[in-house]
Design a protein around this motif. Structure first.
Motif, PDB file in Angstrom:
ATOM      1  N   UNK A  34       0.855  -1.191   0.000  1.00  0.00           N
ATOM      2  CA  UNK A  34       0.000   0.000   0.000  1.00  0.00           C
ATOM      3  C   UNK A  34       0.886   1.234   0.000  1.00  0.00           C
ATOM      4  N   UNK A  35       0.453   2.282  -0.679  1.00  0.00           N
ATOM      5  CA  UNK A  35       1.260   3.493  -0.758  1.00  0.00           C
ATOM      6  C   UNK A  35       1.590   4.021   0.625  1.00  0.00           C
ATOM      7  N   UNK A  36       0.627   3.957   1.537  1.00  0.00           N
ATOM      8  CA  UNK A  36       0.860   4.471   2.892  1.00  0.00           C
ATOM      9  C   UNK A  36       1.929   3.661   3.616  1.00  0.00           C
ATOM     10  N   UNK A  37       1.925   2.326   3.403  1.00  0.00           N
ATOM     11  CA  UNK A  37       2.919   1.468   4.053  1.00  0.00           C
ATOM     12  C   UNK A  37       4.303   1.726   3.476  1.00  0.00           C
ATOM     13  N   UNK A  38       4.381   1.876   2.163  1.00  0.00           N
ATOM     14  CA  UNK A  38       5.661   2.162   1.526  1.00  0.00           C
ATOM     15  C   UNK A  38       6.227   3.493   2.027  1.00  0.00           C
ATOM     16  N   UNK A  39       5.353   4.489   2.139  1.00  0.00           N
ATOM     17  CA  UNK A  39       5.786   5.802   2.614  1.00  0.00           C
ATOM     18  C   UNK A  39       6.279   5.727   4.058  1.00  0.00           C
ATOM     19  N   UNK A  40       5.592   4.945   4.879  1.00  0.00           N
ATOM     20  CA  UNK A  40       5.987   4.810   6.285  1.00  0.00           C
ATOM     21  C   UNK A  40       7.347   4.110   6.407  1.00  0.00           C
ATOM     22  N   UNK A  41       7.555   3.071   5.604  1.00  0.00           N
ATOM     23  CA  UNK A  41       8.842   2.352   5.620  1.00  0.00           C
ATOM     24  C   UNK A  41       9.970   3.279   5.191  1.00  0.00           C
ATOM     25  N   UNK A  42       9.724   4.049   4.151  1.00  0.00           N
ATOM     26  CA  UNK A  42      10.749   4.978   3.660  1.00  0.00           C
ATOM     27  C   UNK A  42      11.070   6.044   4.699  1.00  0.00           C
ATOM     28  N   UNK A  43      10.034   6.516   5.370  1.00  0.00           N
ATOM     29  CA  UNK A  43      10.246   7.525   6.413  1.00  0.00           C
ATOM     30  C   UNK A  43      11.111   6.956   7.542  1.00  0.00           C
ATOM     31  N   UNK A  44      10.857   5.700   7.904  1.00  0.00           N
ATOM     32  CA  UNK A  44      11.663   5.062   8.949  1.00  0.00           C
ATOM     33  C   UNK A  44      13.112   4.898   8.495  1.00  0.00           C
ATOM     34  N   UNK A  45      13.307   4.483   7.251  1.00  0.00           N
ATOM     35  CA  UNK A  45      14.655   4.278   6.729  1.00  0.00           C
ATOM     36  C   UNK A  45      15.405   5.601   6.599  1.00  0.00           C
ATOM     37  N   UNK A  46      14.685   6.661   6.276  1.00  0.00           N
ATOM     38  CA  UNK A  46      15.298   7.999   6.239  1.00  0.00           C
ATOM     39  C   UNK A  46      15.732   8.402   7.646  1.00  0.00           C
ATOM     40  N   UNK A  47      14.868   8.131   8.616  1.00  0.00           N
ATOM     41  CA  UNK A  47      15.191   8.460   9.993  1.00  0.00           C
ATOM     42  C   UNK A  47      16.410   7.708  10.513  1.00  0.00           C
ATOM     43  N   UNK A  48      16.618   6.486  10.007  1.00  0.00           N
ATOM     44  CA  UNK A  48      17.763   5.672  10.421  1.00  0.00           C
ATOM     45  C   UNK A  48      19.016   5.983   9.608  1.00  0.00           C
ATOM     46  N   UNK A  49      18.845   6.807   8.578  1.00  0.00           N
ATOM     47  CA  UNK A  49      19.999   7.205   7.782  1.00  0.00           C
ATOM     48  C   UNK A  49      20.331   6.308   6.614  1.00  0.00           C
ATOM     49  N   UNK A  50      19.446   5.353   6.291  1.00  0.00           N
ATOM     50  CA  UNK A  50      19.729   4.419   5.207  1.00  0.00           C
ATOM     51  C   UNK A  50      19.199   4.899   3.849  1.00  0.00           C
ATOM     52  N   UNK A  51      18.300   5.859   3.862  1.00  0.00           N
ATOM     53  CA  UNK A  51      17.674   6.329   2.625  1.00  0.00           C
ATOM     54  C   UNK A  51      17.639   7.855   2.625  1.00  0.00           C
ATOM     55  N   UNK A  52      17.790   8.437   1.436  1.00  0.00           N
ATOM     56  CA  UNK A  52      17.629   9.878   1.247  1.00  0.00           C
ATOM     57  C   UNK A  52      16.488  10.105   0.258  1.00  0.00           C
TER      58      UNK A  52
END
Length: 254
Positions: A34-52
């Motif tokens: 789901x778009x919302x789940x993908x967005x939430x995962x990306x937000x978490x990964x950004x917060x951990x420093x793994x994604x920009x």
């Protein structure tokens, strides 16, 4: 397996190699999220420093954090230090890129290399990548150390990939692959041209332990125009020697 963890790892694997990043909707669609789940995962990964996230295109890409962790890990893997002198000598003798991959659970991973080419045209990919078994000399060399049943099981587990992920001469059926595997066994080495990438050729030999079990692979890689089969055959003994020396060095430390 934890669902959130498996989804996060799927996102990381999908972003790998995407220098320009990937749009949110593409990630969600391809990973069936789901778009919302993908967005939430990306937000978490950004917060951990793994994604920009690119502020202009809004695309998502991996940060260098994973690279840093991988390099730190590889620098502490004894096999890398053991193998480097042998790879360096092989690369200098052949004047091409020498690489080593090791078997990590069920995956073959390129972990060390030495560049011997003095030419402007050279092949020098990053380490840390998973080796596609079906379309590389390294994959053929590794599976040549197994029986047909075990080799096919490994092949089927990884799959044959699609036309956009292989060179024009890559096998497209199990039968074609098994024919190449039989040839590799008969020759005691594997040679491929334009199977992994168009214009790239490779020669590979498995690293086996004292019991005959495959530990990894040593290979030479170069542009097909320069590293044709005739040229590659002149380096078979050098590659086999490097594989034997690495095996002996590893067995000594165990």
């Amino acid at each position: 397996m934890n669902l959130a963890l498996s989804r996060s790892m799927a996102v990381i694997e999908r972003l790998a190699g995407e220098a320009d990043g990937v749009p949110l909707m593409v990630l969600a669609t391809e990973l069936e999220l789901p778009k919302s789940a993908a967005h939430r995962i990306l937000a978490d990964l950004i917060g951990l420093g793994y994604v920009h996230q690119d502020s202009v295109t809004e695309r998502y890409r991996l940060s260098m954090k994973l690279v840093s962790i991988t390099q730190r890990h590889l620098s502490r893997v004894p096999l890398v230090d053991l193998a480097q002198p042998f790879l360096t000598r092989l690369a200098e003798r052949a004047g091409e890129l020498a690489r080593m991959s090791i078997l990590d659970e069920d995956e073959l991973i390129w972990i060390a290399k030495a560049q011997g080419s003095k030419h402007a045209l050279r092949y020098d990919p990053d380490s840390g990548l998973t080796v596609p078994l079906y379309c590389t000399a390294s994959g053929l060399a590794l599976l040549s150390a197994l029986d047909d049943e075990s080799a096919l099981a490994r092949l089927r587990e990884q799959g044959l990939g699609d036309s956009e992920q292989r060179g024009p001469q890559a096998p497209t059926t199990e039968a074609e692959f098994m024919a190449l595997l039989a040839q590799a066994r008969e020759n005691n080495f594997a040679y491929t041209a334009d199977t992994y990438e168009n214009g790239i050729s490779a020669l590979a030999v498995p690293i086996v332990d004292s019991r005959g079990s495959a530990l990894g692979v040593v290979n030479l890689v170069g542009p097909s125009l320069r590293f044709d089969r005739e040229t590659a055959l002149t380096h078979v003994a050098d590659v086999q020697r490097a594989a034997q020396e690495i095996s002996a060095a590893l067995n000594t430390t165990l």
